[in-house]
Design an enzyme around this catalytic site. Structure first.
Site, mmCIF file in Angstrom:
data_model
loop_
_atom_site.group_PDB
_atom_site.id
_atom_site.type_symbol
_atom_site.label_atom_id
_atom_site.label_comp_id
_atom_site.label_asym_id
_atom_site.label_seq_id
_atom_site.Cartn_x
_atom_site.Cartn_y
_atom_site.Cartn_z
ATOM 1 N N HIS A 25 0.836 -1.209 0.000
ATOM 2 C CA HIS A 25 0.000 0.000 0.000
ATOM 3 C C HIS A 25 0.873 1.263 0.000
ATOM 4 C CE1 HIS A 25 -2.907 -2.792 2.283
ATOM 5 N NE2 HIS A 25 -3.455 -2.605 1.101
ATOM 6 N N LYS A 49 -16.082 -8.565 6.103
ATOM 7 C CA LYS A 49 -15.598 -9.442 7.161
ATOM 8 C C LYS A 49 -15.213 -8.617 8.387
ATOM 9 C CE LYS A 49 -12.355 -9.379 3.862
ATOM 10 N NZ LYS A 49 -11.490 -9.052 3.051
ATOM 11 N N ARG A 97 -2.254 -6.689 -8.603
ATOM 12 C CA ARG A 97 -1.072 -7.503 -8.360
ATOM 13 C C ARG A 97 -1.008 -8.658 -9.351
ATOM 14 N NH1 ARG A 97 -2.693 -8.121 -2.252
ATOM 15 N NH2 ARG A 97 -4.564 -8.484 -3.482
ATOM 16 N N SER A 135 -2.689 -7.966 2.783
ATOM 17 C CA SER A 135 -2.973 -7.804 4.212
ATOM 18 C C SER A 135 -3.400 -9.135 4.826
ATOM 19 C CB SER A 135 -4.081 -6.778 4.423
ATOM 20 O OG SER A 135 -3.670 -5.515 3.986
HETATM 21 O O1 PNS Z 1 -9.031 -3.429 0.256
HETATM 22 P P1 PNS Z 1 -10.368 -3.939 -0.206
HETATM 23 O O2 PNS Z 1 -11.062 -4.641 0.936
HETATM 24 O O3 PNS Z 1 -10.260 -4.785 -1.440
HETATM 25 O O4 PNS Z 1 -11.243 -2.637 -0.568
HETATM 26 C C1 PNS Z 1 -12.564 -2.755 -1.045
HETATM 27 C C2 PNS Z 1 -13.265 -1.371 -1.037
HETATM 28 C C3 PNS Z 1 -13.305 -0.806 0.354
HETATM 29 C C4 PNS Z 1 -12.516 -0.429 -1.955
HETATM 30 C C5 PNS Z 1 -14.709 -1.570 -1.604
HETATM 31 O O5 PNS Z 1 -15.347 -2.563 -0.886
HETATM 32 C C6 PNS Z 1 -15.537 -0.289 -1.548
HETATM 33 O O6 PNS Z 1 -15.361 0.589 -2.346
HETATM 34 N N1 PNS Z 1 -16.469 -0.200 -0.550
HETATM 35 C C7 PNS Z 1 -17.303 0.936 -0.351
HETATM 36 C C8 PNS Z 1 -18.745 0.632 -0.748
HETATM 37 C C9 PNS Z 1 -18.915 0.748 -2.236
HETATM 38 O O7 PNS Z 1 -18.806 1.806 -2.820
HETATM 39 N N2 PNS Z 1 -19.206 -0.393 -2.886
HETATM 40 C C10 PNS Z 1 -19.391 -0.489 -4.309
HETATM 41 C C11 PNS Z 1 -18.066 -0.694 -5.013
HETATM 42 S S1 PNS Z 1 -18.348 -1.101 -6.707
#
Ligand code: PNS
Length: 166
Positions: A25, A49, A97, A135
């Site tokens: 990150h 989760k 990645r 992570s």
């Molecule tokens: O690090 P991650 O867990 O892969 O991140 C996922 C994240 C937080 C970027 C995604 O779940 C998100 O954007 N959540 C906010 C809710 C939202 O906008 N959902 C629709 C995304 S298409």
């Protein structure tokens, strides 16, 4: 000083769970600063989760880890596109990645574009030696006492040790 003909400050939002922030990150945050003036690291409140670190811990660890001009850390709840609009971001940054990331990332990028066509998703490739870092692997290795000191900032390393102290 800002003058009228200067282009507007370009802001990227870099969203994620950051549970916890890793060197992968950190690498992407630094790379983002090559094409935007400000990066807002956006820590999602409602991750599906149960996270290992609380929201406050995740935000605090990123702030300790990344102290760069132009970078700030905020948490957000609800839709990413709405948060991006509120902070004036024109770009969403995500890391790609391996092929295994692709499908989920592609779905999210298209859904976010559907929700806000003006917001562009940009995928960055991490440094070679950080490509297989995640992570979830860091959490798992730390949980069983493995050495993650090369993979996370010392502040995160300490926080993991405290979390898993027996
Ligand atoms: O690090 P991650 O867990 O892969 O991140 C996922 C994240 C937080 C970027 C995604 O779940 C998100 O954007 N959540 C906010 C809710 C939202 O906008 N959902 C629709 C995304 S298409």
């Amino acid at each position: 000083m800002s003058v009228a003909h200067e282009h507007p400050v370009r802001i990227a939002v870099y969203p994620g769970s950051f549970d916890p922030v890793t060197k992968g990150h950190e690498d992407l945050i630094r790379r983002s600063l090559a094409f935007v003036e400000r990066v807002v690291v956006a820590v999602a409140v409602n991750v599906a989760k149960q996270p290992l670190f609380t929201l406050e811990e995740r935000v605090g660890l990123i702030r300790e880890t990344v102290r760069l001009p132009g970078v700030e850390v905020q948490s957000f709840e609800g839709l990413l596109v709405e948060f991006a609009r509120r902070i004036g971001a024109s770009v969403i940054v995500r890391g790609l990645r391996a092929v295994s990331d692709f499908e989920y990332e592609f779905q999210m990028a298209l859904m976010n574009r559907n929700l806000d066509p003006k917001l562009e998703t940009v995928f960055l490739v991490p440094a070679f030696d950080l490509t297989y870092l995640s992570s979830s692997l860091v959490r798992e290795v730390a949980r069983f006492g493995g050495d993650v000191s090369q993979l996370v900032h010392p502040a995160v390393h300490q926080a993991l040790k405290r979390k898993f102290a027996r």
